[in-house]
Structure formats: C-alpha cells, structure tokens
Design an enzyme around this catalytic site. Structure first.
Site, PDB file in Angstrom:
ATOM      1  N   TYR A  36      10.300 -19.266  53.561  1.00 30.52           N
ATOM      2  CA  TYR A  36       9.076 -18.531  53.911  1.00 30.52           C
ATOM      3  C   TYR A  36       7.846 -19.296  53.415  1.00 30.52           C
ATOM      4  CZ  TYR A  36       5.356 -15.039  53.430  1.00 30.52           C
ATOM      5  OH  TYR A  36       4.152 -14.386  53.482  1.00 30.52           O
TER       6      TYR A  36
ATOM      7  N   SER B 144      -0.507 -17.306  52.124  1.00 31.66           N
ATOM      8  CA  SER B 144       0.113 -16.544  51.037  1.00 31.66           C
ATOM      9  C   SER B 144       0.145 -17.310  49.719  1.00 31.66           C
ATOM     10  CB  SER B 144       1.549 -16.209  51.454  1.00 31.66           C
ATOM     11  OG  SER B 144       2.309 -15.830  50.339  1.00 31.66           O
TER      12      SER B 144
ATOM     13  N   GLU C  43       2.593 -17.384  47.985  1.00 35.23           N
ATOM     14  CA  GLU C  43       3.921 -18.007  47.916  1.00 35.23           C
ATOM     15  C   GLU C  43       3.832 -19.509  48.166  1.00 35.23           C
ATOM     16  OE1 GLU C  43       7.370 -16.768  47.384  1.00 35.23           O
ATOM     17  OE2 GLU C  43       5.997 -15.522  46.255  1.00 35.23           O
TER      18      GLU C  43
HETATM   19  P1  NDP Z   1       4.916  -6.874  57.289  1.00 35.44           P
HETATM   20  O1  NDP Z   1       6.253  -7.484  57.085  1.00 35.44           O
HETATM   21  O2  NDP Z   1       4.696  -5.465  56.889  1.00 35.44           O
HETATM   22  O3  NDP Z   1       4.514  -7.007  58.846  1.00 35.44           O
HETATM   23  C1  NDP Z   1       4.875  -8.128  59.590  1.00 35.44           C
HETATM   24  C2  NDP Z   1       4.473  -7.903  61.033  1.00 35.44           C
HETATM   25  O4  NDP Z   1       4.831  -9.052  61.816  1.00 35.44           O
HETATM   26  C3  NDP Z   1       5.166  -6.706  61.706  1.00 35.44           C
HETATM   27  O5  NDP Z   1       4.192  -6.049  62.503  1.00 35.44           O
HETATM   28  C4  NDP Z   1       6.204  -7.367  62.595  1.00 35.44           C
HETATM   29  O6  NDP Z   1       6.524  -6.600  63.727  1.00 35.44           O
HETATM   30  C5  NDP Z   1       5.437  -8.605  63.024  1.00 35.44           C
HETATM   31  N1  NDP Z   1       6.294  -9.645  63.582  1.00 35.44           N
HETATM   32  C6  NDP Z   1       7.407 -10.194  63.031  1.00 35.44           C
HETATM   33  N2  NDP Z   1       7.914 -11.133  63.858  1.00 35.44           N
HETATM   34  C7  NDP Z   1       7.106 -11.188  64.941  1.00 35.44           C
HETATM   35  C8  NDP Z   1       7.111 -11.947  66.144  1.00 35.44           C
HETATM   36  N3  NDP Z   1       8.049 -12.844  66.402  1.00 35.44           N
HETATM   37  N4  NDP Z   1       6.114 -11.749  67.030  1.00 35.44           N
HETATM   38  C9  NDP Z   1       5.150 -10.830  66.797  1.00 35.44           C
HETATM   39  N5  NDP Z   1       5.118 -10.043  65.696  1.00 35.44           N
HETATM   40  C10 NDP Z   1       6.076 -10.234  64.776  1.00 35.44           C
HETATM   41  O7  NDP Z   1       3.851  -7.830  56.562  1.00 35.44           O
HETATM   42  P2  NDP Z   1       2.497  -7.460  55.764  1.00 35.44           P
HETATM   43  O8  NDP Z   1       1.713  -6.497  56.550  1.00 35.44           O
HETATM   44  O9  NDP Z   1       2.828  -7.181  54.352  1.00 35.44           O
HETATM   45  O10 NDP Z   1       1.773  -8.883  55.753  1.00 35.44           O
HETATM   46  C11 NDP Z   1       0.943  -9.303  56.833  1.00 35.44           C
HETATM   47  C12 NDP Z   1       0.869 -10.814  56.849  1.00 35.44           C
HETATM   48  O11 NDP Z   1       0.329 -11.277  55.622  1.00 35.44           O
HETATM   49  C13 NDP Z   1       2.208 -11.536  56.994  1.00 35.44           C
HETATM   50  O12 NDP Z   1       1.978 -12.716  57.715  1.00 35.44           O
HETATM   51  C14 NDP Z   1       2.598 -11.876  55.574  1.00 35.44           C
HETATM   52  O13 NDP Z   1       3.461 -13.003  55.541  1.00 35.44           O
HETATM   53  C15 NDP Z   1       1.240 -12.181  54.987  1.00 35.44           C
HETATM   54  N6  NDP Z   1       1.076 -11.956  53.573  1.00 35.44           N
HETATM   55  C16 NDP Z   1       1.398 -10.741  53.025  1.00 35.44           C
HETATM   56  C17 NDP Z   1       1.168 -10.493  51.703  1.00 35.44           C
HETATM   57  C18 NDP Z   1       1.505  -9.185  51.085  1.00 35.44           C
HETATM   58  O14 NDP Z   1       1.541  -9.110  49.839  1.00 35.44           O
HETATM   59  N7  NDP Z   1       1.713  -8.115  51.854  1.00 35.44           N
HETATM   60  C19 NDP Z   1       0.554 -11.530  50.834  1.00 35.44           C
HETATM   61  C20 NDP Z   1       0.229 -12.757  51.534  1.00 35.44           C
HETATM   62  C21 NDP Z   1       0.476 -12.946  52.841  1.00 35.44           C
HETATM   63  P3  NDP Z   1       7.830  -5.606  63.809  1.00 35.44           P
HETATM   64  O15 NDP Z   1       7.320  -4.253  63.396  1.00 35.44           O
HETATM   65  O16 NDP Z   1       8.199  -5.681  65.247  1.00 35.44           O
HETATM   66  O17 NDP Z   1       8.865  -6.159  62.875  1.00 35.44           O
HETATM   67  P1  GDR Z   2       7.374 -11.532  47.161  1.00 38.55           P
HETATM   68  O1  GDR Z   2       7.650  -9.956  47.144  1.00 38.55           O
HETATM   69  O2  GDR Z   2       8.623 -12.300  47.230  1.00 38.55           O
HETATM   70  O3  GDR Z   2       6.441 -11.804  46.029  1.00 38.55           O
HETATM   71  O4  GDR Z   2       6.643 -11.715  48.561  1.00 38.55           O
HETATM   72  P2  GDR Z   2       8.919  -9.099  46.715  1.00 38.55           P
HETATM   73  O5  GDR Z   2       8.396  -7.734  46.439  1.00 38.55           O
HETATM   74  O6  GDR Z   2      10.034  -9.213  47.685  1.00 38.55           O
HETATM   75  O7  GDR Z   2       9.400  -9.801  45.346  1.00 38.55           O
HETATM   76  C1  GDR Z   2       8.556  -9.849  44.207  1.00 38.55           C
HETATM   77  C2  GDR Z   2       9.362 -10.290  42.999  1.00 38.55           C
HETATM   78  O8  GDR Z   2      10.257  -9.253  42.617  1.00 38.55           O
HETATM   79  C3  GDR Z   2      11.513  -9.830  42.302  1.00 38.55           C
HETATM   80  N1  GDR Z   2      12.573  -8.824  42.456  1.00 38.55           N
HETATM   81  C4  GDR Z   2      12.910  -8.221  43.597  1.00 38.55           C
HETATM   82  N2  GDR Z   2      12.394  -8.335  44.853  1.00 38.55           N
HETATM   83  C5  GDR Z   2      12.926  -7.552  45.823  1.00 38.55           C
HETATM   84  N3  GDR Z   2      12.406  -7.617  47.070  1.00 38.55           N
HETATM   85  N4  GDR Z   2      13.971  -6.688  45.580  1.00 38.55           N
HETATM   86  C6  GDR Z   2      14.525  -6.561  44.329  1.00 38.55           C
HETATM   87  O9  GDR Z   2      15.454  -5.795  44.135  1.00 38.55           O
HETATM   88  C7  GDR Z   2      13.958  -7.358  43.295  1.00 38.55           C
HETATM   89  N5  GDR Z   2      14.216  -7.472  41.974  1.00 38.55           N
HETATM   90  C8  GDR Z   2      13.375  -8.357  41.471  1.00 38.55           C
HETATM   91  C9  GDR Z   2      11.631 -11.000  43.266  1.00 38.55           C
HETATM   92  O10 GDR Z   2      12.636 -11.916  42.817  1.00 38.55           O
HETATM   93  C10 GDR Z   2      10.212 -11.549  43.203  1.00 38.55           C
HETATM   94  O11 GDR Z   2      10.063 -12.388  42.094  1.00 38.55           O
HETATM   95  C11 GDR Z   2       5.630 -10.811  49.001  1.00 38.55           C
HETATM   96  C12 GDR Z   2       5.701 -10.753  50.544  1.00 38.55           C
HETATM   97  O12 GDR Z   2       4.835  -9.758  50.989  1.00 38.55           O
HETATM   98  C13 GDR Z   2       5.289 -12.082  51.159  1.00 38.55           C
HETATM   99  O13 GDR Z   2       5.203 -11.931  52.573  1.00 38.55           O
HETATM  100  C14 GDR Z   2       3.917 -12.465  50.604  1.00 38.55           C
HETATM  101  O14 GDR Z   2       3.509 -13.697  51.134  1.00 38.55           O
HETATM  102  C15 GDR Z   2       3.980 -12.537  49.073  1.00 38.55           C
HETATM  103  O15 GDR Z   2       4.364 -11.270  48.580  1.00 38.55           O
HETATM  104  C16 GDR Z   2       2.629 -12.897  48.466  1.00 38.55           C
END
Ligand code: NDP
Ligand code: GDR
Length: 336
Positions: A147, A123, A125
C-alpha cells in the site's frame, strides 16, 4: 456553481467531503464502482443531493467519460484499496488501484479537463520506516507495505503531472484520521466497536496485533477541510496534515475502555494474525505548513476522538435494540 468530482465517495473521507462541499454550495458528482451490495450507508445524510456516476479507477474509459460529461472544476481522488494489512495479501490489486489508478485519472484529466484542480489522497504510510521525527513535506519516503509503495507512486505521479503539464495538482500527505464512519477493519474502529460490543454482552474479548505502534490520529471531519483548502490556493503545493501528537494503540485502548469504566487488560488478547510482515512503528506529523499557508487547524483532540467513536458505537447498538423492540410491538404502538 462549482462542480466537484469525488472518487472513493462511499468511504469514510468521501462521505464527509461530500457533505462539506455541498454545504459550501458545490454540485457534487460522486463516482462509485458497481457493487452487488450497495455501499452508500455513509452517504445517508446527502444521498439525495449528490449525483452518482458509475466508474472505476481500473477502467480508464469510465474516467474519461465521466470527466467529459461532467466537466468538474475540482477532482478529489480518494479512491484506493486503503487497508494496509490487505495490501500484503493483494499487492497487485493494490498497485493497480492505489498506484496506477492515480495516473489513469491524471491522464484523463490532462486529456479532457486540463484546467481542473486535482487533489491526490497521499498518506503518512509513505514515510514508513521514518527517516526523521516529526515527518514533514520534505522527509524522505521509506514505505513498508505494498500500500505504501503504491501511494508513493501516486504521490510522485501527481508531482510529475504538475511539473510536466503545469496542472493544478496537489498531494495531501494525511496522517491517520478516524471517525465513527471508519471501516471496522481499522484498529481504532475495531476497538471502539468492540468496547460497545463488550458493554452490550455481544463479545467478551478483543483480539489485536501490535499494541506498541504509534500513530498521529486526527478526526476525519477536520481533515477533509484541508483537502478543500489545498485546491483554493494561488499555487498547487503538497501539504502534511496531522495533529502533531502521537499515541500508541495501547493508549487508544486505555481511553476507549476507560470511557465505559473498564480496563483494557481484562479484555484485549494478542493474536499474531494481526501482525504485519513489516510494521510502521512511529508516525508523527508536522503540519506547520498547512497551519501557516492554509490556515488549517484540527478541532478534535485525541481523547475527544476516542470518546466520540466509543459513544457512537454504543449509540448505534442502542438504536438497533430500540428498533428491534419497536418492531416487536403491536402495530399502532410501534408507529407512535
Ligand atoms: P476507505 O477505505 O474508507 O474508502 C476507499 C474508497 O475507495 C471507497 O469508496 C471504495 O469504494 C473506493 N474504491 C476502492 N477501489 C476502487 C476502484 N477500483 N475504483 C473506484 N473506487 C474504488 O478510505 P478512507 O476514506 O479512509 O481514505 C480515503 C483516501 O485517503 C484513500 O485513498 C486512503 O488511502 C487515503 N488516506 C486515508 C487516511 C486515513 O487515515 N483514513 C490517511 C491517508 C490517506 P467501495 O465502497 O466500492 O469499496
Ligand atoms: P494504518 O491503520 O495501517 O495506520 O493505515 P490501521 O488502523 O489498520 O493500523 C494502525 C496500527 O494498528 C496496528 N494494529 C492493528 N491494526 C488493525 N487494522 N487491526 C488490528 O487488530 C491491529 N492490532 C494492532 C497496526 O499494526 C498498525 O500499526 C491507515 C489507513 O487508513 C491507510 O489507508 C492510511 O494511509 C494510513 O492509515 C495513514
């Protein structure tokens, strides 16, 4: 026919990736943890075409068993506790799943299916308090949350298994990617859903935290294609996946409210509960390597993404209302 194992398949990316791999002719083995409430809603387009297996990144034996039974050619590790805000409240759980979970799976792959190709969901992050702009593959990491720290561990574990055991293990450093399937706790979906809620008279305010943070936001449907491409190369490498554009939360709000003819200033209130102990202020990715070596390009731009999400949340409410209205009609009319 190739077999792919996806962990985290019930999440946003898992559902898009499962559909993409099925379209490419893969057999998809979908790992899910046991839950009291089914979480397969995002998989409604493909539930009947995937094979569900129960497993958990916390349970090493479940990982070994799944790999031994299904012998996947490709493994996509998308499972994580992925919500940055929660990671401050559950730092140890986040470390267990998002960090140690990666090495549990890598170790299982090494012992059971060492020839399989492995993708780790790293990520942006990890860049956190950024050391340079834009961020690329060799930009130093400086995570700002439990995270981010856990993702750095998973990232280096992946690199280490590649270097130590000659495994085909890649890490995709993906910047934020969103979609109508994004979880409601993430800021983009929270905004698009609130806009729709305001239009439908279900709420009159939207409470947010830091509006000035900037993110490089793309569309999840584009990004999962890069994951697949990373596992089709001659050599395993790590890639940044991003749009090369950055926008603030404020800009996201402006476009989302504009879409329905409103101004965000009339509805958004600042609530300190949504601030984080340490913030990631600016992310901007340089995906040149992915463009040049994988031939990957994002297709949806920032405005297109915001509008897609708002439109989808409006449509969802419209559909719900129509279903309720249909349900209240006399039987024959409702069925027509
Ligand atoms: P989500 O939060 O939507 O999905 C996370 C998934 O992980 C869910 O299917 C959840 O299952 C599963 N999970 C959580 N804990 C466990 C566990 N202990 N064992 C097995 N499965 C588990 O994430 P995204 O689809 O947005 O992201 C996918 C991956 O990419 C993640 O690793 C995230 O950190 C990473 N990522 C995401 C980004 C983004 O912008 N979306 C950017 C960069 C990285 P359940 O339904 O049971 O909770
Ligand atoms: P992020 O996503 O932390 O970048 O992680 P999120 O959408 O939670 O926050 C983005 C930014 O928005 C600001 N923010 C708020 N965020 C949330 N959730 N709720 C609020 O009300 C709010 N107001 C302002 C946050 O402070 C932050 O700066 C996501 C996840 O998908 C991670 O798993 C992934 O790795 C990174 O993106 C890339």
């Amino acid at each position: 026919m190739k077999t792919a194992l996806i962990t985290g398949v019930t999440g946003q990316d898992g559902s898009y990736l499962a559909e993409h791999l099925l379209d490419l002719g893969y057999k998809v083995v979908a790992m899910m943890r046991r839950s009291a409430t089914p979480s397969t809603e995002r998989l409604s387009n493909c539930l009947d075409r995937i094979e569900i297996v129960n497993g958990d990144l916390i349970d090493q034996s479940s990982l070994m068993r799944i790999l031994a039974e299904h012998k996947p050619d490709e493994i996509y590790n998308l499972a994580a506790q992925s919500f940055v805000h929660s990671s401050f409240h559950e730092p140890i759980h986040t470390g267990e799943v998002t960090g140690l979970g990666v090495i549990r799976l890598l170790e299982a792959v090494r012992l059971v299916v060492p020839e399989a190709r492995f993708y780790q969901a790293s990520s942006s992050e990890m860049f956190g308090k950024v050391h340079e702009v834009p961020q690329k593959e060799d930009t130093p990491f400086h995570p700002r949350s439990p995270y981010g720290v856990a993702k750095v561990y998973g990232h280096w574990a992946t690199v280490n298994y590649r270097e130590s055991y000659d495994m085909y293990a890649c890490s995709g450093i993906l910047f934020n990617h969103e979609s109508p399937r994004r979880g409601l706790e993430f800021v983009t979906r929270k905004i698009s859903d609130a806009v729709a809620g305001i239009v439908f008279g279900e709420q009159d305010k939207l409470a947010l935290g830091n509006l000035d943070a900037k993110r490089d936001w793309g569309f999840a449907g584009d990004y999962i294609k890069a994951m697949h491409l990373m596992l089709q190369q001659d050599e395993a490498k790590d890639y940044v996946v991003a749009t090369n554009e950055t926008h603030s939360i404020r800009e996201f709000c402006t476009i989302a409210f504009e879409r329905v003819g409103l101004e965000y200033e009339d509805f958004v209130v600042i609530d300190p509960r949504f601030y984080r102990p340490a913030e990631v202020e600016l992310l901007l990715g340089d995906a040149t390597k992915a463009r040049e070596e994988l031939g990957w390009e994002p297709e949806v731009d920032f405005r297109g993404l915001v509008e897609m999400m708002v439109d989808s949340d409006l449509q969802r409410r419209l559909d719900r209302r129509l279903t309720v209205q249909k349900g209240s009609l006399p039987g024959a009319m409702a069925a027509s």
